[in-house]
Design a protein around this motif. Structure first.
Motif, PDB file in Angstrom:
ATOM      1  N   UNK A 124     -17.385  20.309 -35.653  1.00  0.00           N
ATOM      2  CA  UNK A 124     -16.855  19.352 -36.450  1.00  0.00           C
ATOM      3  C   UNK A 124     -15.896  18.351 -35.799  1.00  0.00           C
ATOM      4  N   UNK A 125     -15.691  17.183 -36.486  1.00  0.00           N
ATOM      5  CA  UNK A 125     -14.859  16.430 -35.558  1.00  0.00           C
ATOM      6  C   UNK A 125     -13.758  15.781 -36.217  1.00  0.00           C
ATOM      7  N   UNK A 126     -13.595  15.946 -37.653  1.00  0.00           N
ATOM      8  CA  UNK A 126     -12.503  15.375 -38.404  1.00  0.00           C
ATOM      9  C   UNK A 126     -11.871  16.218 -39.108  1.00  0.00           C
ATOM     10  N   UNK A 127     -10.460  15.820 -39.243  1.00  0.00           N
ATOM     11  CA  UNK A 127      -9.376  16.585 -40.190  1.00  0.00           C
ATOM     12  C   UNK A 127      -9.792  16.473 -41.634  1.00  0.00           C
ATOM     13  N   UNK A 128     -10.067  17.599 -42.214  1.00  0.00           N
ATOM     14  CA  UNK A 128     -10.320  17.437 -43.851  1.00  0.00           C
ATOM     15  C   UNK A 128      -9.462  18.462 -44.510  1.00  0.00           C
ATOM     16  N   UNK A 129      -9.536  18.456 -45.983  1.00  0.00           N
ATOM     17  CA  UNK A 129      -8.528  19.620 -46.399  1.00  0.00           C
ATOM     18  C   UNK A 129      -9.259  20.669 -46.456  1.00  0.00           C
ATOM     19  N   UNK A 130      -8.419  21.831 -46.798  1.00  0.00           N
ATOM     20  CA  UNK A 130      -9.052  23.180 -46.398  1.00  0.00           C
ATOM     21  C   UNK A 130     -10.260  23.111 -47.483  1.00  0.00           C
ATOM     22  N   UNK A 131      -9.912  22.952 -48.658  1.00  0.00           N
ATOM     23  CA  UNK A 131     -11.033  22.978 -49.662  1.00  0.00           C
ATOM     24  C   UNK A 131     -12.602  22.118 -49.135  1.00  0.00           C
ATOM     25  N   UNK A 132     -12.358  20.999 -48.621  1.00  0.00           N
ATOM     26  CA  UNK A 132     -13.433  20.332 -48.221  1.00  0.00           C
ATOM     27  C   UNK A 132     -14.228  21.029 -46.959  1.00  0.00           C
ATOM     28  N   UNK A 158       0.558  25.271 -39.196  1.00  0.00           N
ATOM     29  CA  UNK A 158       0.167  26.146 -40.275  1.00  0.00           C
ATOM     30  C   UNK A 158      -0.625  25.513 -41.318  1.00  0.00           C
ATOM     31  N   UNK A 159      -0.667  24.341 -41.465  1.00  0.00           N
ATOM     32  CA  UNK A 159      -1.824  23.444 -42.211  1.00  0.00           C
ATOM     33  C   UNK A 159      -3.134  23.586 -41.535  1.00  0.00           C
ATOM     34  N   UNK A 160      -3.347  23.792 -40.042  1.00  0.00           N
ATOM     35  CA  UNK A 160      -4.657  23.874 -39.740  1.00  0.00           C
ATOM     36  C   UNK A 160      -5.177  25.556 -40.113  1.00  0.00           C
ATOM     37  N   UNK A 161      -4.174  26.421 -39.941  1.00  0.00           N
ATOM     38  CA  UNK A 161      -4.626  27.980 -40.125  1.00  0.00           C
ATOM     39  C   UNK A 161      -4.880  28.115 -41.439  1.00  0.00           C
ATOM     40  N   UNK A 162      -4.461  27.161 -42.516  1.00  0.00           N
ATOM     41  CA  UNK A 162      -4.918  27.377 -43.995  1.00  0.00           C
ATOM     42  C   UNK A 162      -6.183  27.146 -44.043  1.00  0.00           C
ATOM     43  N   UNK A 163      -6.806  25.946 -43.492  1.00  0.00           N
ATOM     44  CA  UNK A 163      -8.263  25.618 -43.302  1.00  0.00           C
ATOM     45  C   UNK A 163      -9.094  26.846 -42.986  1.00  0.00           C
ATOM     46  N   UNK A 164      -8.847  27.471 -41.919  1.00  0.00           N
ATOM     47  CA  UNK A 164      -9.436  28.668 -41.402  1.00  0.00           C
ATOM     48  C   UNK A 164      -9.331  29.672 -42.628  1.00  0.00           C
ATOM     49  N   UNK A 165      -8.170  29.950 -43.166  1.00  0.00           N
ATOM     50  CA  UNK A 165      -7.992  31.004 -44.204  1.00  0.00           C
ATOM     51  C   UNK A 165      -9.037  30.598 -45.255  1.00  0.00           C
ATOM     52  N   UNK A 166      -9.020  29.258 -45.758  1.00  0.00           N
ATOM     53  CA  UNK A 166      -9.983  28.913 -47.102  1.00  0.00           C
ATOM     54  C   UNK A 166     -11.306  29.133 -46.630  1.00  0.00           C
ATOM     55  N   UNK A 167     -11.868  28.671 -45.321  1.00  0.00           N
ATOM     56  CA  UNK A 167     -13.479  28.912 -45.015  1.00  0.00           C
ATOM     57  C   UNK A 167     -13.382  30.332 -45.137  1.00  0.00           C
ATOM     58  N   UNK A 168     -12.804  31.293 -44.557  1.00  0.00           N
ATOM     59  CA  UNK A 168     -12.838  32.513 -44.556  1.00  0.00           C
ATOM     60  C   UNK A 168     -12.958  33.320 -46.155  1.00  0.00           C
ATOM     61  N   UNK A 169     -11.910  32.657 -47.038  1.00  0.00           N
ATOM     62  CA  UNK A 169     -12.136  33.106 -48.352  1.00  0.00           C
ATOM     63  C   UNK A 169     -13.620  32.416 -48.953  1.00  0.00           C
ATOM     64  N   UNK A 170     -13.962  31.374 -48.533  1.00  0.00           N
ATOM     65  CA  UNK A 170     -15.201  30.884 -49.113  1.00  0.00           C
ATOM     66  C   UNK A 170     -16.517  31.832 -48.780  1.00  0.00           C
ATOM     67  N   UNK A 171     -16.561  32.038 -47.305  1.00  0.00           N
ATOM     68  CA  UNK A 171     -17.875  32.380 -46.868  1.00  0.00           C
ATOM     69  C   UNK A 171     -17.737  33.606 -46.263  1.00  0.00           C
ATOM     70  N   UNK A 172     -16.407  34.455 -46.202  1.00  0.00           N
ATOM     71  CA  UNK A 172     -16.306  35.648 -45.433  1.00  0.00           C
ATOM     72  C   UNK A 172     -16.733  35.348 -44.050  1.00  0.00           C
TER      73      UNK A 172
END
Ligand SMILES: [Mg+2]
Length: 377
Positions: A124-132, A158-172
């Motif tokens: 991936x190349x761009x910064x997007x929100x955790x939800x996106x 910490x905002x970057x780490x939130x993205x990984x947390x959100x992805x793990x929450x969504x797809x395990x």
């Protein structure tokens, strides 16, 4: 067989909307490409690309009249040109394409023939929100991808780490996640501070909890000892080296144990000839070779051939982050675009050479004069 001429042509496709690369503070409004054509007296032409060939002008005569198969000699001349003027490795790629065409073999077979396909990781190349990012992760899984790479570059990590947390929450754990911190090098206009060892270590601890596969470029590219210390302290793999230009850097890093995953790119750091030696050296030292491929579609293709030929790492970088970075944008000069199958594999084209099919219409549409390429992208 003798080389009769070398032709350099340049292209630029406007990017509308612009591409906002995470590692570049300036949005990219166009995508420049240089093609190198090596013509021979037997009517076979080799094609290379993946970098702009700055510094090549005036050096054509060093190759005219030579046998294209004298690849070690040509690679040495390119190394000398790199030292004095600039990176011209697409010429090495064109020579391998030529050797493949002359022998009727895909380049992957000529360099080792270890495998015919690799798992593509959606880079991936761009910064997007955790939800996106979580929605896109879900889509990558549906498309067959087994791995994806997420860029960091929020103002606060910490905002970057939130993205990984959100992805793990969504797809395990249905997908492997690589993280690219992009702290290794900077664009000419970027003077922001980079991470230091302690910050990189703190981030790596967080990412270990999130089952991240590797952390890429957490430190500046010349900090061989700091990378080694981080690698020893951290529980996850440390990757890097995508813009280390010369093979000595890789020898030093491998000897010190700086990295788990070495990422020289055949279009940027030594050609197929030079990176093959680096790959073999780091693998003999127990590390992985998994090339950086973020240039253009021909750069991806050339790195695929070498990685399939020699690499022990199951994954290959596949620049892909729709809707802003699509295969159509990445491979805009190619008629046959490189894709991923339903199981997440990218296959080596089984044609002689690199298997490049140029899109003549796109070439006509986007050709520019060479002075234009030197402008800021
Ligand atoms: Mg990277």
């Amino acid at each position: 067989m003798k080389i009769t001429s070398i032709e350099i042509k340049q292209y630029a496709m406007p990017l509308d909307p612009p591409f906002k690369a995470a590692w570049d503070p300036a949005p990219r409004k166009k995508f420049a490409t240089t093609l190198v054509f090596v013509h021979t007296d037997e009517g076979i032409t080799g094609v290379g690309s993946g970098d702009l060939m700055f510094g090549f002008q005036g050096h054509e005569h060093l190759f005219i009249g030579q046998d294209p198969f004298d690849i070690e000699r040509h690679n040495k001349v390119l190394d000398n040109i790199d030292f004095h003027y600039g990176r011209c490795w697409p010429l090495d790629l064109a020579l391998w394409d030529l050797m493949g065409k002359a022998t009727g073999k895909p380049v992957a077979e000529l360099v080792g023939g270890k495998q015919k396909k690799l798992y593509a990781y959606a880079s991936n190349g761009e910064i997007v929100s955790p939800e996106v990012r979580a929605e896109r992760a879900q889509r990558f899984i549906e498309e067959g991808y087994k791995a994806m790479k997420i860029r960091f570059h929020h103002d606060d990590v910490r905002d970057d780490i939130k993205v990984i947390e959100e992805v793990r929450k969504a797809v395990g754990n249905k997908i492997e996640i690589m993280v690219d911190a992009n702290q290794g090098w900077k664009m000419p206009w970027d003077v922001e501070r980079t991470w230091d060892l302690k910050k990189a270590y703190q981030v790596s601890k967080e990412l270990e909890q999130l089952n991240v596969f590797w952390l890429e470029e957490p430190l500046p590219h010349e900090q061989f000892d700091e990378m080694k210390r981080l690698r020893e302290m951290s529980g996850i793999r440390i990757a890097g080296g995508e813009m280390n230009r010369r093979w000595h850097d890789f020898r030093e890093m491998a000897n010190r144990g700086s990295l788990d995953v070495y990422q020289p790119d055949v279009a940027l750091s030594g050609g197929i000839t030079g990176v093959k030696k680096i790959a073999e050296y780091v693998q003999a030292n127990g590390a992985w070779f998994s090339p950086h491929t973020w240039s253009n579609g021909i750069g991806v293709l050339a790195n695929l051939h070498l990685a399939a030929g020699v690499s022990d790492c199951p994954y290959l970088e596949f620049p892909y982050d729709p809707p802003t970075w699509t295969i159509d944008r990445r491979d805009y000069i190619q008629k046959e675009k490189l894709s991923v199958d339903a199981d997440g594999f990218v296959h080596v084209p089984q044609k002689p050479g690199l298997g490049i099919e140029l899109d003549e219409e796109a070439l006509k549409k986007y050709e520019i004069n060479s002075a234009y390429v030197g402008e800021k992208q």
